[in-house]
Design an enzyme around this catalytic site. Sequence first.
Site, PDB file in Angstrom:
ATOM      1  N   LYS A 285       0.856  -1.197   0.000  1.00  0.00           N
ATOM      2  CA  LYS A 285       0.000   0.000   0.000  1.00  0.00           C
ATOM      3  C   LYS A 285       0.888   1.242   0.000  1.00  0.00           C
ATOM      4  O   LYS A 285       1.878   1.299   0.745  1.00  0.00           O
ATOM      5  CB  LYS A 285      -0.893  -0.033   1.251  1.00  0.00           C
TER       6      LYS A 285
ATOM      7  N   SER B 104      -9.882   2.033   2.620  1.00  0.00           N
ATOM      8  CA  SER B 104      -8.973   2.724   1.727  1.00  0.00           C
ATOM      9  C   SER B 104      -7.974   1.821   1.018  1.00  0.00           C
ATOM     10  O   SER B 104      -7.417   2.217  -0.007  1.00  0.00           O
ATOM     11  CB  SER B 104      -8.196   3.784   2.518  1.00  0.00           C
TER      12      SER B 104
ATOM     13  N   SER C 276     -10.296  -0.119   6.869  1.00  0.00           N
ATOM     14  CA  SER C 276      -9.668  -0.074   5.546  1.00  0.00           C
ATOM     15  C   SER C 276      -8.972  -1.333   5.062  1.00  0.00           C
ATOM     16  O   SER C 276      -8.568  -1.392   3.907  1.00  0.00           O
ATOM     17  CB  SER C 276      -8.655   1.062   5.506  1.00  0.00           C
TER      18      SER C 276
END
Length: 494
Positions: free
Chosen positions: A77, A157, A181
């Site tokens: 990420k 997210s 997330s």
Amino acid sequence: MLTDLTIAQAAEGLRKKEFSAVELTKAHTDAIDALNGRVNAYITVTSDKALEAAKKADSTLAAGEAPALTGIPLGIKDLFCTNGVRTTAASKIIGNFVPPYESTVTAKLLENGAIFLGKTNLDEFAMGSGNLTSAFGGVENPWHRKDDASVLVPGGSSGGSAAAVAARMAMGATGTDTGGSIRQPAAYCGIVGLKPTYGRCSRWGTIAFASSLDQAGPMTRSVEDASIMLSAMAGADPKDSTCANVAVPDYRAACGRSLKGLRVGIPAEYRAPGMSEEILAVWQKGIDMLREAGCEIVDVSLPHTKYGLATYYIIAPAECSSNLARYDGVRFGERAEGATSLDDLYEKTRHNGFGEEVRRRILMGTYVLSAGYYDAYYLKAQKVRTLIQRDFTQAFQKVDVLLTPTAPTAAFARDEKPEDPVQMYLNDIFTVPASMAGQPAMSVPVELDDKGLPLGLQLIGKHFDEETIIAVGSALEKAAGFTALPDLRAGVSA
Ligand code: GLN
């Protein structure tokens, strides 16, 4: 296909010399080349670096004694700082930052032999539930509704990580979870997502959103893979004082453990009004599966659940407004041109650099922390947070683990995005309470809804007891036998 293997299968294949780390990595960089233009799961792709690292992994494997993740290609990420590789947090404001250091979690994965394919897309600064706020464009969920080509969001997210894993553009990926997330995008993309206990993985070198909530964790295609990645990512870190000095068990050993006599709590308050029949049905299915696996099902109550979202959306923005104050155009991040005074520099830089949702959160956070409102909002929210934590402590005196839905719906279409931001915040209704209390929690894919989209169930555990959620998660996974595949994935279509 090599891209269809789980991490556990690939690790075995590498050791048996069925294929090399270079071949495995190449299969994934090819998948990224074929699909990323559409899926947009990666902001930055580092294929050359990955193939170089794969050659080294092959030598390590040939020499024997290679750590568990040697030669396994992962997505990272783009919130984790990676030495020498651009890190953006999906924001214009830090768009071209190349960190001269490695975050603790990614350093641990590298030490364990993992190969990084690139940096995955996310909502700007990890604020969002649909991957709709990235400065680098939205991510397409590799799943689509039956007979309907609408582009669905992958959740957020960590939507880039979830989509990359689901579409076979990575064997696993790191995510971060502040209010859901990791778990919600895992549910939307039909994969496993594990948010460890707050303090289980170091936050050092991960760009901060809300420091009392942020936690890194693995996103994978099986519970066993999540356990392998977590064993590599977890552990004390002198560079993060909130990272707990608690021994890291061999999480993989918890997979397949007997569940005889284990007590599974079903919190009454998660039967939210207006909840869809489908979500209720999949939850009931999960309950039946765990009963069948030898668990005792116990009704419990978490009475302060209804305040979870309201409290989270005070505390998270408050911490975000303070964490993001550093991006002022002076020391950190991009600087606006043509400012006429210091105030003007701050205003222009921050207006141009942050997207709408981030600005909204900074405004809310600054408001609830300001003189006169601090007691009414922030302090009150902190008190309610204590009550939410107490609910969990009390429930865990009666049960070993809790089972709930992960999200109130399946993935929604990009053009169905609610106009009202509060509607968007409702996506986090089932994930936020565990975040507020710091509990470990995992989403496991269980079945498809009638439109052909994956639905997940959430297991919430006691602090530092990831092992029980892994044990129960692996039983749930086995009983559910979720083998459906997204239509958009490596080897199928682009
Ligand atoms: N969707 C939640 C939010 O927008 C959670 C985000 C997260 O966990 N990083 O804040």
